[in-house]
Design a protein around this motif. Structure first.
Motif, mmCIF file in Angstrom:
data_model
loop_
_atom_site.group_PDB
_atom_site.id
_atom_site.type_symbol
_atom_site.label_atom_id
_atom_site.label_comp_id
_atom_site.label_asym_id
_atom_site.label_seq_id
_atom_site.Cartn_x
_atom_site.Cartn_y
_atom_site.Cartn_z
ATOM 1 N N PHE A 1 0.691 -1.173 -0.129
ATOM 2 C CA PHE A 1 -0.066 -0.027 -0.055
ATOM 3 C C PHE A 1 0.863 1.306 0.078
ATOM 4 O O PHE A 1 1.060 1.996 0.974
ATOM 5 N N THR A 2 1.682 1.749 -1.014
ATOM 6 C CA THR A 2 2.485 2.516 -1.347
ATOM 7 C C THR A 2 1.910 3.897 -0.599
ATOM 8 O O THR A 2 0.984 4.314 -1.108
ATOM 9 N N GLY A 3 2.617 4.466 0.339
ATOM 10 C CA GLY A 3 2.498 5.722 0.764
ATOM 11 C C GLY A 3 1.823 5.604 2.050
ATOM 12 O O GLY A 3 1.676 6.780 2.539
ATOM 13 N N GLU A 4 1.298 4.545 2.420
ATOM 14 C CA GLU A 4 0.360 4.544 3.541
ATOM 15 C C GLU A 4 1.162 4.230 4.732
ATOM 16 O O GLU A 4 2.075 3.562 4.592
ATOM 17 N N ILE A 5 0.390 4.534 5.951
ATOM 18 C CA ILE A 5 1.012 4.344 7.319
ATOM 19 C C ILE A 5 0.346 3.455 8.214
ATOM 20 O O ILE A 5 -0.915 3.979 8.283
ATOM 21 N N SER A 6 0.584 2.394 8.838
ATOM 22 C CA SER A 6 -0.112 1.557 9.440
ATOM 23 C C SER A 6 -0.221 1.961 11.069
ATOM 24 O O SER A 6 0.668 2.833 11.466
ATOM 25 N N VAL A 7 -1.351 1.504 11.719
ATOM 26 C CA VAL A 7 -1.642 1.853 13.062
ATOM 27 C C VAL A 7 -0.439 1.422 13.958
ATOM 28 O O VAL A 7 0.247 2.237 14.760
ATOM 29 N N ASN A 8 0.300 0.003 13.536
ATOM 30 C CA ASN A 8 1.430 -0.580 14.302
ATOM 31 C C ASN A 8 2.652 0.670 14.205
ATOM 32 O O ASN A 8 3.474 0.897 15.103
ATOM 33 N N MET A 9 2.844 1.175 13.026
ATOM 34 C CA MET A 9 3.778 2.031 12.748
ATOM 35 C C MET A 9 3.752 3.407 13.629
ATOM 36 O O MET A 9 4.788 4.059 14.226
ATOM 37 N N ILE A 10 2.529 3.852 13.757
ATOM 38 C CA ILE A 10 2.110 4.966 14.384
ATOM 39 C C ILE A 10 2.413 4.718 16.225
ATOM 40 O O ILE A 10 3.264 5.668 16.590
ATOM 41 N N VAL A 11 1.999 3.658 16.483
ATOM 42 C CA VAL A 11 2.342 3.306 17.880
ATOM 43 C C VAL A 11 3.833 3.238 18.251
ATOM 44 O O VAL A 11 4.372 3.872 19.008
ATOM 45 N N ASP A 12 4.284 2.602 16.989
ATOM 46 C CA ASP A 12 6.010 2.533 17.398
ATOM 47 C C ASP A 12 6.629 4.021 17.500
ATOM 48 O O ASP A 12 7.764 3.837 18.034
#
Ligand code: PEP
Length: 245
Positions: A74-85
């Motif tokens: 999903f090019t360009g997207e950011i996951s919940v896990n990455m944000i928590v990280d």
């Protein structure tokens, strides 16, 4: 008892250096402000630097969006896990700019809300009508639909609702305290019908909030705080909003 929430939405403003400069001035100004929950939503690129500087400050970090898939192509997207990280406790979802420019529907937003809460984040969920919708008497229909679909099946204890009339965002036009209170009171009733313990849910206002108008908004009984765009970019102005009392 609902604790007031004052949140900064920086949108697509500030580099990492500008983020550090802001926080060097802002954090000493709000030291000791314990009766307000302060949230900062910088762009994704500034989350790491902000997270480091916010440690022990009590100011909490918020992302401006998150995708609903856990990972993948999903090019360009950011996951919940990455944000928590990156140190975030919160994410803003449903901002009118995401709905308008990136075509996020109520159904897409519902997937994002569930993914965010499932991944351990709290959600600032934005709703609000356009000027045309207000003038044609559709405010409650629009806001009601955004809540019904967007928050379907969600855990309300992890949600703060931001009422942001689209006509008041970045325009300098603020809804009067009376206009906002009317919709906030509607929202509280509506989410009660949808299953929330509505007296415990924070409902904050957004739309051209400034140091000069925050106090009168906060005097309304159903307004529990503010989501602040333009006036949050300057550390002194944002600290004055935080210290509205
Ligand atoms: C916002 O972006 O959520 C917002 C309310 O912006 P502004 O304060 O600039 O109207």
């Amino acid at each position: 008892m609902r604790k007031p929430v004052i949140a900064a939405n920086w949108k697509m403003f500030k580099t990492t250096a500008e983020t550090s400069q802001f926080l060097e001035v802002f954090l000493p100004l709000v030291k000791g402000c314990h009766d307000v929950e302060i949230l900062l939503a910088p762009p994704f690129t500034s989350l790491a630097v902000a997270s480091e500087m916010l440690k022990v400050s009590g100011v909490r970090l918020c992302a401006q969006d998150a995708f609903y898939e856990k990972e993948g192509a999903f090019t360009g997207e950011i996951s919940v896990n990455m944000i928590v990280d990156c140190g975030c406790s919160h994410v803003i979802l449903g901002h009118s700019e995401r709905r308008q420019y990136f075509k996020e529907t109520d159904e897409i937003l519902n997937k994002k809300v569930r993914a965010a809460i499932g991944g351990g984040l709290e959600v600032i969920f934005c709703v609000g009508e356009t000027l045309e919708e207000r003038e044609t008497g559709k405010t409650f229909d629009i806001v009601g639909r955004e809540l019904e679909i967007g928050l379907q099946g969600a855990d309300y204890s992890k949600i703060t609702i931001a009422y942001e009339p689209v006509w008041a965002i970045g325009t300098g036009k603020t809804a009067t305290p009376g206009q906002s209170q009317e919709v906030h009171s509607f929202i509280r009733k509506k989410i009660g019908e949808l299953g929330a313990v509505s007296k415990e849910t924070g409902i904050i206002y957004g739309g051209s909030v400034k140091p000069a108008n925050i106090k009168s908004l906060m005097e309304e009984k159903d307004i529990d705080g503010a989501l602040v765009g333009g006036a949050s970019l300057d550390p002194v102005s944002f600290s004055q909003i935080v210290k509205y009392n």
